[in-house]
Design a protein around this motif. Structure first.
Motif, PDB file in Angstrom:
ATOM      1  N   SER A 188       0.822  -1.221   0.000  1.00  0.00           N
ATOM      2  CA  SER A 188       0.000   0.000   0.000  1.00  0.00           C
ATOM      3  C   SER A 188       0.851   1.265   0.000  1.00  0.00           C
ATOM      4  CB  SER A 188      -0.947   0.008   1.209  1.00  0.00           C
ATOM      5  OG  SER A 188      -0.227   0.080   2.415  1.00  0.00           O
ATOM      6  N   LEU A 189       2.176   1.115   0.001  1.00  0.00           N
ATOM      7  CA  LEU A 189       3.066   2.277  -0.100  1.00  0.00           C
ATOM      8  C   LEU A 189       3.273   2.699  -1.542  1.00  0.00           C
ATOM      9  CD1 LEU A 189       5.801   1.387   2.568  1.00  0.00           C
ATOM     10  CD2 LEU A 189       3.956   3.067   2.754  1.00  0.00           C
ATOM     11  N   GLU A 190       2.569   2.054  -2.455  1.00  0.00           N
ATOM     12  CA  GLU A 190       2.705   2.359  -3.879  1.00  0.00           C
ATOM     13  C   GLU A 190       2.148   3.744  -4.203  1.00  0.00           C
ATOM     14  OE1 GLU A 190       1.400   0.533  -8.257  1.00  0.00           O
ATOM     15  OE2 GLU A 190       0.493  -0.260  -6.435  1.00  0.00           O
ATOM     16  N   GLY A 191       2.696   4.355  -5.254  1.00  0.00           N
ATOM     17  CA  GLY A 191       2.088   5.573  -5.790  1.00  0.00           C
ATOM     18  C   GLY A 191       3.034   6.734  -5.950  1.00  0.00           C
ATOM     19  N   PRO A 192       2.755   7.624  -6.912  1.00  0.00           N
ATOM     20  CA  PRO A 192       3.617   8.778  -7.177  1.00  0.00           C
ATOM     21  C   PRO A 192       3.549   9.853  -6.105  1.00  0.00           C
ATOM     22  CG  PRO A 192       1.659   8.871  -8.541  1.00  0.00           C
ATOM     23  CD  PRO A 192       1.626   7.536  -7.854  1.00  0.00           C
ATOM     24  N   ASP A 193       2.615   9.710  -5.159  1.00  0.00           N
ATOM     25  CA  ASP A 193       2.504  10.679  -4.067  1.00  0.00           C
ATOM     26  C   ASP A 193       3.109  10.131  -2.773  1.00  0.00           C
ATOM     27  OD1 ASP A 193       0.624   8.693  -3.846  1.00  0.00           O
ATOM     28  OD2 ASP A 193      -1.034  10.009  -3.282  1.00  0.00           O
ATOM     29  N   GLN A 194       3.807   9.008  -2.869  1.00  0.00           N
ATOM     30  CA  GLN A 194       4.434   8.424  -1.692  1.00  0.00           C
ATOM     31  C   GLN A 194       5.911   8.125  -1.952  1.00  0.00           C
ATOM     32  OE1 GLN A 194       1.469   6.105   1.013  1.00  0.00           O
ATOM     33  NE2 GLN A 194       1.284   5.142  -0.989  1.00  0.00           N
ATOM     34  N   GLY A 195       6.554   9.060  -2.621  1.00  0.00           N
ATOM     35  CA  GLY A 195       7.947   8.865  -2.974  1.00  0.00           C
ATOM     36  C   GLY A 195       8.884   8.946  -1.773  1.00  0.00           C
ATOM     37  N   LYS A 196      10.015   8.275  -1.912  1.00  0.00           N
ATOM     38  CA  LYS A 196      11.086   8.335  -0.921  1.00  0.00           C
ATOM     39  C   LYS A 196      12.408   8.383  -1.667  1.00  0.00           C
ATOM     40  CE  LYS A 196       8.623   5.193   2.276  1.00  0.00           C
ATOM     41  NZ  LYS A 196       8.289   6.174   3.327  1.00  0.00           N
ATOM     42  N   LYS A 197      13.469   8.775  -0.973  1.00  0.00           N
ATOM     43  CA  LYS A 197      14.785   8.638  -1.570  1.00  0.00           C
ATOM     44  C   LYS A 197      15.039   7.160  -1.823  1.00  0.00           C
ATOM     45  CE  LYS A 197      16.897  12.707   0.597  1.00  0.00           C
ATOM     46  NZ  LYS A 197      17.958  13.183   1.520  1.00  0.00           N
ATOM     47  N   ILE A 198      15.696   6.875  -2.924  1.00  0.00           N
ATOM     48  CA  ILE A 198      15.948   5.475  -3.249  1.00  0.00           C
ATOM     49  C   ILE A 198      16.778   4.813  -2.157  1.00  0.00           C
ATOM     50  CG2 ILE A 198      17.182   3.973  -4.881  1.00  0.00           C
ATOM     51  CD1 ILE A 198      16.021   5.625  -7.137  1.00  0.00           C
ATOM     52  N   SER A 199      17.620   5.579  -1.506  1.00  0.00           N
ATOM     53  CA  SER A 199      18.391   5.020  -0.381  1.00  0.00           C
ATOM     54  C   SER A 199      17.461   4.566   0.743  1.00  0.00           C
ATOM     55  CB  SER A 199      19.390   6.053   0.148  1.00  0.00           C
ATOM     56  OG  SER A 199      18.709   7.210   0.633  1.00  0.00           O
ATOM     57  N   GLN A 200      16.343   5.269   0.939  1.00  0.00           N
ATOM     58  CA  GLN A 200      15.385   4.884   1.976  1.00  0.00           C
ATOM     59  C   GLN A 200      14.679   3.582   1.612  1.00  0.00           C
ATOM     60  OE1 GLN A 200      13.426   8.895   1.925  1.00  0.00           O
ATOM     61  NE2 GLN A 200      13.628   8.767   4.155  1.00  0.00           N
ATOM     62  N   TRP A 201      14.308   3.442   0.339  1.00  0.00           N
ATOM     63  CA  TRP A 201      13.713   2.175  -0.090  1.00  0.00           C
ATOM     64  C   TRP A 201      14.701   1.029   0.132  1.00  0.00           C
ATOM     65  CZ3 TRP A 201       8.750   2.279  -0.481  1.00  0.00           C
ATOM     66  CH2 TRP A 201       8.060   3.344  -1.056  1.00  0.00           C
ATOM     67  N   ALA A 202      15.965   1.296  -0.178  1.00  0.00           N
ATOM     68  CA  ALA A 202      16.987   0.262   0.008  1.00  0.00           C
ATOM     69  C   ALA A 202      17.139  -0.099   1.482  1.00  0.00           C
ATOM     70  CB  ALA A 202      18.315   0.744  -0.573  1.00  0.00           C
ATOM     71  N   ASP A 203      17.064   0.912   2.342  1.00  0.00           N
ATOM     72  CA  ASP A 203      17.168   0.654   3.780  1.00  0.00           C
ATOM     73  C   ASP A 203      16.013  -0.203   4.291  1.00  0.00           C
ATOM     74  OD1 ASP A 203      19.498   2.119   3.913  1.00  0.00           O
ATOM     75  OD2 ASP A 203      18.536   3.958   4.627  1.00  0.00           O
ATOM     76  N   MET A 204      14.875  -0.177   3.581  1.00  0.00           N
ATOM     77  CA  MET A 204      13.705  -0.976   3.965  1.00  0.00           C
ATOM     78  C   MET A 204      13.816  -2.423   3.476  1.00  0.00           C
ATOM     79  SD  MET A 204      10.857   1.987   3.140  1.00  0.00           S
ATOM     80  CE  MET A 204       9.397   1.024   3.526  1.00  0.00           C
TER      81      MET A 204
END
Length: 420
Positions: free
Chosen positions: A268-284
């Motif tokens: 449910s974190l999908e979508g163009p209004d829920q962006g994060k730094k790519i480093s943050q996605w990697a940290d997850m």
């Protein structure tokens, strides 16, 4: 038996039947003639005054509509005096697995054709890349997807299509704007009336630009003094690049990366209004399927989770350029097809690492009912249009998690049955 077939009653029945057919035919002809008359009246009394006010000459106007009649075979039409109706039930099962969109026959033709044309047009593509910053492979993928690199014929007269739809479609205002833009194209000498060939929706040329997009984005890249998106490959490719740049294409970035998403990360974190730094996605715990790390240049940049089939398909971290591709066609699957096709043109044939699950098989009306049910519970599904876009997908995931279910973020028959 023969005597019965030749009986007066039988012959009378045949005569009545033929008379009914003739009457129906006459009625249909009279109805079509009436619509033709109404169309001509609309052209002269309604459209012409606005066209004139916008600088269209009578010569251009008359030439554009010379011999033009409404094409009643086009979709989404509402006859004068009638109201638009919405079908209560759609019987076509429109949604199989999204993976069907990536059938090898289709994407293979685009990528093989793209590679061949990349070699044949190498100098032109290099010049376009230098000016606009859009990778040639992306342009080739769009060109191939839209018209098979120009092989698809444009069988319609643009003024017939746009005129019909501006007069009697369910989106009159939209097509009226496009019709006036088509007249402007001719008035400005950008294309003669006879060259204005289009798709059934009024899209022009090999890039499939609507007339307003032609006026905004079409360019003369071959330097012959004419913008020709019907026949000139340099003009076609540069016009697509110019379009993408207008909508914000970021030079130096790709469209995205296929990734694996651990169960600890909600779909449910999908979508163009829920962006994060790519480093943050990697940290997850999100990783590229290739096993390679994300490029260092991307780590501080924004990325977006994309799961077109929820947990039942491949997942991606998309860049803003993915959403620029969606400006060409608002479908997530279209933009993904273009990005994936571009990757294959550049790096060779390889399918997604993730597989598409056996999801789908739903009627669009079922999905619309599901969306309305979620809306009633306070979820934002975008609109109840029967299309499972990202807002619908993540709303499903949120509802599932809230109700103790495994979050899949994609509609299925069981979910429809529970929520309808």
């Amino acid at each position: 038996m023969t005597a019965f077939l030749r009986s007066p009653l039988y012959e009378l029945a045949i005569a009545i039947f033929l008379a009914i057919l003739m009457a129906l035919g006459a009625s249909a002809s009279a109805s079509a003639a009436k619509i033709d008359d109404q169309f001509r009246s609309w052209l002269q009394n309604d459209l012409w005054p606005e066209a004139k006010a916008k600088g269209i000459s009578k010569k251009t106007f008359d030439a554009a509509f010379d011999g033009i009649k409404p094409n009643l075979k086009l979709p989404d039409l509402v006859k004068p005096g009638e109201k638009a109706t919405t079908p209560q039930k759609q019987h076509q099962a429109e949604f199989g697995s999204p993976g069907a969109y990536f059938a090898e026959k289709t994407i293979g033709a685009v990528t093989a054709g793209g590679r061949a044309r990349e070699v044949a047009n190498a100098r032109t593509i290099a010049a376009i890349e230098k000016r606009y910053g859009v990778p040639g492979e992306v342009l080739l993928a769009i060109w191939g997807r839209e018209t098979g690199f120009g092989a698809a014929k444009m069988p319609y007269d643009a003024f017939e299509v746009l005129g019909t739809k501006a007069f009697m479609s369910t989106k009159k205002d939209f097509f009226r704007t496009e019709l006036l833009a088509a007249l402007e194209i001719v008035e400005r000498g950008l294309a003669p009336v006879g060259a204005m060939k289009s798709s059934w929706a009024g899209a022009l040329g090999q890039p499939q630009f609507m007339p307003t997009s032609f006026l905004k984005h079409a360019v003369d890249f071959d330097g012959d003094g004419h913008v020709d998106i019907w026949n000139s490959t340099p003009d076609v490719l540069a016009s697509i690049a110019n379009y993408l740049v207008h909508y914000g294409w970021v030079r130096g970035r790709g469209w995205g990366f296929e990734v694996t998403v651990p169960e600890t990360v909600s779909c449910s974190l999908e979508g163009p209004d829920q962006g994060k730094k790519i480093s943050q996605w990697a940290d997850m715990g999100i990783k590229r399927v290739s096993g390679k790390p994300f490029p260092a240049s991307e780590l501080k940049a924004e990325g977006f989770l994309l799961m077109p089939a929820g947990r039942s398909g491949p997942a991606f971290i998309a860049t803003p350029n993915f959403y620029v591709l969606k400006e060409y066609n608002t479908s997530d699957l279209y933009a993904l097809f273009i990005g994936h096709g571009a990757d294959r043109i550049a790096h060779g044939d390889s399918n997604f690492a993730g597989s598409w699950g056996a999801v789908g098989g739903l009627y669009r009306s079922d999905i619309a009912a599901l969306q309305r049910a979620l809306e009633a519970k306070g979820y934002d599904v975008g609109s109840a249009d029967g299309l499972p876009g990202f807002k619908t997908r993540r709303s499903i995931g949120k509802w599932q998690a809230k109700n103790g279910r495994a979050a899949t973020c994609f509609p299925d028959a069981g979910l429809v049955a529970v929520l309808k």
